[in-house]
Design an enzyme around this catalytic site. Sequence first.
Site, PDB file in Angstrom:
ATOM      1  N   ASP A 186       0.884  -1.167   0.000  1.00  0.00           N
ATOM      2  CA  ASP A 186       0.000   0.000   0.000  1.00  0.00           C
ATOM      3  C   ASP A 186       0.927   1.225   0.000  1.00  0.00           C
ATOM      4  O   ASP A 186       1.587   1.509   1.013  1.00  0.00           O
ATOM      5  CB  ASP A 186      -0.888  -0.025   1.249  1.00  0.00           C
ATOM      6  CG  ASP A 186      -1.908   1.107   1.260  1.00  0.00           C
ATOM      7  OD1 ASP A 186      -1.616   2.162   0.651  1.00  0.00           O
ATOM      8  OD2 ASP A 186      -2.967   0.930   1.882  1.00  0.00           O
ATOM      9  N   HIS A 187       0.964   1.914  -1.126  1.00  0.00           N
ATOM     10  CA  HIS A 187       1.970   2.968  -1.301  1.00  0.00           C
ATOM     11  C   HIS A 187       1.720   4.185  -0.406  1.00  0.00           C
ATOM     12  O   HIS A 187       2.599   5.023  -0.220  1.00  0.00           O
ATOM     13  CB  HIS A 187       2.001   3.387  -2.783  1.00  0.00           C
ATOM     14  CG  HIS A 187       3.268   4.054  -3.188  1.00  0.00           C
ATOM     15  ND1 HIS A 187       3.407   5.421  -3.251  1.00  0.00           N
ATOM     16  CD2 HIS A 187       4.472   3.540  -3.511  1.00  0.00           C
ATOM     17  CE1 HIS A 187       4.644   5.714  -3.617  1.00  0.00           C
ATOM     18  NE2 HIS A 187       5.314   4.600  -3.780  1.00  0.00           N
ATOM     19  N   ARG A 188       0.512   4.252   0.204  1.00  0.00           N
ATOM     20  CA  ARG A 188       0.272   5.350   1.163  1.00  0.00           C
ATOM     21  C   ARG A 188       1.101   5.151   2.424  1.00  0.00           C
ATOM     22  O   ARG A 188       1.382   6.101   3.160  1.00  0.00           O
ATOM     23  CB  ARG A 188      -1.219   5.391   1.551  1.00  0.00           C
ATOM     24  CG  ARG A 188      -2.140   5.783   0.416  1.00  0.00           C
ATOM     25  CD  ARG A 188      -3.584   5.562   0.798  1.00  0.00           C
ATOM     26  NE  ARG A 188      -3.877   4.147   1.084  1.00  0.00           N
ATOM     27  CZ  ARG A 188      -5.042   3.689   1.509  1.00  0.00           C
ATOM     28  NH1 ARG A 188      -6.042   4.524   1.703  1.00  0.00           N
ATOM     29  NH2 ARG A 188      -5.221   2.400   1.727  1.00  0.00           N
TER      30      ARG A 188
END
Length: 208
Positions: free
Chosen positions: A180-182
Amino acid sequence: MKIPHITLFDDADITDMDTFRKANKQVALDQGVKLTPLAFIVKAVAKALSDVSRVNSSLSADGESLVIKKYINIGVAVDTPAGLMVPVIKDADKKGVYQIAKDIIDFATRAREGKLTGKDMKGGTFTISSLGGLGTTAFTPIVNMPEVAILGVSKSANKPVYIDGEFVPRLMLPLSLSLDHRVIDGDLGAKFLSSIVANLTDLKRLIL
Ligand code: CAO
């Protein structure tokens, strides 16, 4: 909820690990344990999660709060006639490879018989999806939210690796890590994946 995914790929040299596994396969079988590469992979991932703890976390549905977990519970995707199920190996960092292998067999058997309970599938902090027994060279697993990363395992194969001036055959295991790149950027993701690769390449790291 949509997760902005990225997926990183790497190969682990599991030549020594597999020699060790095969040398212990019969001893394990005598104790009712089928020793597949997956039990070693779970152990290597548990160590990497304890070293790179941000990956061992969950993100709230609104994306506002991140909880870094103090325990390491690893879900393993199991293919069943009723679809994919993800039983969870609790406290994987505290278990030995035999116990992890026992947990996997127990869960896979009960999953296929439709006997998993809700409790078996709760509390995961990270997931591994292994298609290694079936055979793929690479795939992009989908993060099992609210977790923030998932590891995909494909089938190992002998490949020529250039070492000290010559090509030698080494058993290479393809790994893919979706994030999850967040929560996890490429830099931290690469550090985490490298840690898994290093643990699998040199099992002695697991006792440190
Ligand atoms: N590379 C090469 N061989 C592998 C391997 C790998 N990465 N992983 C397993 N193998 C071998 C095992 O050693 C075993 O060989 P032997 O029978 O000769 O000892 C054989 O493949 C079968 O292994 P297995 O599947 O019985 O056992 P496992 O521990 O690897 O996996 C389980 C258990 C439950 C995870 C698996 O059976 C399963 O259900 N996988 C599917 C997961 C899935 O569908 N994920 C979703 C993908 S995206 O939708």
